[in-house]
Design a protein around this motif. Structure first.
Motif, PDB file in Angstrom:
ATOM      1  N   HIS A  20       0.841  -1.198   0.000  1.00  0.00           N
ATOM      2  CA  HIS A  20       0.000   0.000   0.000  1.00  0.00           C
ATOM      3  C   HIS A  20       0.877   1.249   0.000  1.00  0.00           C
ATOM      4  O   HIS A  20       0.628   2.190  -0.755  1.00  0.00           O
ATOM      5  N   GLN A 115     -10.170   2.205  -3.749  1.00  0.00           N
ATOM      6  CA  GLN A 115     -10.951   1.321  -4.618  1.00  0.00           C
ATOM      7  C   GLN A 115     -10.101   0.160  -5.127  1.00  0.00           C
ATOM      8  O   GLN A 115     -10.563  -0.984  -5.180  1.00  0.00           O
ATOM      9  N   THR A 117      -7.541  -1.107  -3.600  1.00  0.00           N
ATOM     10  CA  THR A 117      -7.196  -1.942  -2.443  1.00  0.00           C
ATOM     11  C   THR A 117      -8.322  -2.893  -2.076  1.00  0.00           C
ATOM     12  O   THR A 117      -8.064  -4.038  -1.701  1.00  0.00           O
ATOM     13  N   VAL A 118      -9.563  -2.454  -2.171  1.00  0.00           N
ATOM     14  CA  VAL A 118     -10.693  -3.291  -1.732  1.00  0.00           C
ATOM     15  C   VAL A 118     -11.434  -3.956  -2.889  1.00  0.00           C
ATOM     16  O   VAL A 118     -12.464  -4.596  -2.669  1.00  0.00           O
ATOM     17  N   LEU A 121     -13.958  -7.170  -2.865  1.00  0.00           N
ATOM     18  CA  LEU A 121     -14.528  -7.447  -1.543  1.00  0.00           C
ATOM     19  C   LEU A 121     -16.006  -7.058  -1.519  1.00  0.00           C
ATOM     20  O   LEU A 121     -16.407  -6.080  -2.154  1.00  0.00           O
ATOM     21  N   THR A 125     -18.123  -5.881   3.811  1.00  0.00           N
ATOM     22  CA  THR A 125     -16.756  -6.024   4.319  1.00  0.00           C
ATOM     23  C   THR A 125     -16.015  -4.702   4.201  1.00  0.00           C
ATOM     24  O   THR A 125     -15.318  -4.284   5.131  1.00  0.00           O
ATOM     25  N   VAL A 126     -16.181  -4.032   3.060  1.00  0.00           N
ATOM     26  CA  VAL A 126     -15.536  -2.732   2.848  1.00  0.00           C
ATOM     27  C   VAL A 126     -16.016  -1.734   3.902  1.00  0.00           C
ATOM     28  O   VAL A 126     -15.220  -0.976   4.457  1.00  0.00           O
ATOM     29  N   LEU A 129     -14.283  -2.531   7.257  1.00  0.00           N
ATOM     30  CA  LEU A 129     -12.818  -2.481   7.317  1.00  0.00           C
ATOM     31  C   LEU A 129     -12.247  -1.321   8.118  1.00  0.00           C
ATOM     32  O   LEU A 129     -11.331  -1.547   8.924  1.00  0.00           O
TER      33      LEU A 129
END
Length: 148
Positions: A20, A115, A117-118, A121, A125-126, A129
């Motif tokens: 990241h 966006q 990164t997830v 999912l 869940t997003v 997080l």
């Protein structure tokens, strides 16, 4: 928790952090920024002008790191520093018009990075997080001493 599960969890957190940060750094290059500088600019956009020591605390950075970042951002014309009226040793930091424009670009990059990164999912869940990650960070922060 057994070692294999602990190792898998720790490795996943470490890899996510490294990747990241590297992806964020790559996205910031076209804006002429280094990692950490975007957080400083976003904090000023959120809070308005603040004393450099407060900024250091808000960012969770050591004061010398914030001093270096503010010098570079000031030289680039994105912030200005002025002596605090109540304490001439303290500096008040604020965004310039250039900094405000840059913050808008950073926000676009941050949305894109989040966006990416997830991706894949489920929406629930997003949504969960941020709370989960804040809990993990608080757990690590609260432990400070040696691992037992």
């Amino acid at each position: 928790m057994d070692f294999e599960q602990a190792d898998a969890l720790n490795q996943a957190i470490r890899l996510l952090s490294l990747r990241h940060r590297a992806r964020a750094a790559a996205l910031l290059v076209p804006l002429g920024l280094h990692p950490g500088q975007e957080a400083l600019l976003l904090e000023l956009a959120r809070t308005g002008p603040m004393i450099q020591a407060q900024l250091s605390e808000a960012l969770g950075c050591e004061p010398p790191s914030v001093t270096l970042m503010t010098r570079k951002l000031e030289a680039a014309g994105h912030i200005r520093r002025a002596p605090a009226p109540t304490d001439r040793r303290a500096s008040i930091v604020e965004l310039t018009d250039s900094g405000k424009t840059l913050v808008d670009q950073i926000k676009q990059l941050w949305r894109a990075l989040a966006q990416e990164t997830v991706a894949g999912l489920p929406a629930q869940t997003v949504a969960e997080l941020p709370g989960i990650l804040k809990t993990l960070a608080a757990n690590v922060d609260s432990r400070g001493g040696p691992v037992r």
